[in-house]
Design a protein around this motif. Sequence first.
Motif, mmCIF file in Angstrom:
data_model
loop_
_atom_site.group_PDB
_atom_site.id
_atom_site.type_symbol
_atom_site.label_atom_id
_atom_site.label_comp_id
_atom_site.label_asym_id
_atom_site.label_seq_id
_atom_site.Cartn_x
_atom_site.Cartn_y
_atom_site.Cartn_z
ATOM 1 N N GLY A 24 -53.497 -124.084 -106.195
ATOM 2 C CA GLY A 24 -53.063 -123.952 -104.816
ATOM 3 C C GLY A 24 -52.238 -122.713 -104.581
ATOM 4 O O GLY A 24 -51.972 -121.922 -105.487
ATOM 5 N N SER A 26 -48.665 -121.255 -102.442
ATOM 6 C CA SER A 26 -47.401 -121.705 -101.882
ATOM 7 C C SER A 26 -46.448 -120.523 -101.744
ATOM 8 O O SER A 26 -46.592 -119.518 -102.430
ATOM 9 N N LEU A 38 -45.275 -126.145 -103.629
ATOM 10 C CA LEU A 38 -46.664 -126.482 -103.945
ATOM 11 C C LEU A 38 -46.806 -127.984 -104.167
ATOM 12 O O LEU A 38 -47.709 -128.622 -103.619
ATOM 13 N N GLU A 41 -46.311 -129.981 -100.943
ATOM 14 C CA GLU A 41 -47.448 -129.861 -100.029
ATOM 15 C C GLU A 41 -48.732 -130.461 -100.604
ATOM 16 O O GLU A 41 -49.689 -130.699 -99.866
ATOM 17 N N ASN A 42 -48.777 -130.672 -101.917
ATOM 18 C CA ASN A 42 -49.976 -131.189 -102.595
ATOM 19 C C ASN A 42 -49.568 -132.258 -103.590
ATOM 20 O O ASN A 42 -49.771 -132.106 -104.798
#
Length: 65
Positions: A24, A26, A38, A41-42
């Motif tokens: 990902g 970030s 990161l 958010e995930n």
Amino acid sequence: MFYTTDGYTQDEDSKDIENCQILGFSNGLDEKSAYNNLIKENSYLKEYKFSSIIAQEIFGEPLYI
């Protein structure tokens, strides 16, 4: 950008290909804050184990993306 060299993918013939997996992207003031963002958010990433996660700045000022 955060990525790992753990794991593999397969081609259309189901042959294994060793490569990197992008986990990902970030933002943060440093690697640690970007990593924390990161994960925030995930959150599904907490369900997986990685022996190594690598942070790589992509462009611009020192902002770990």
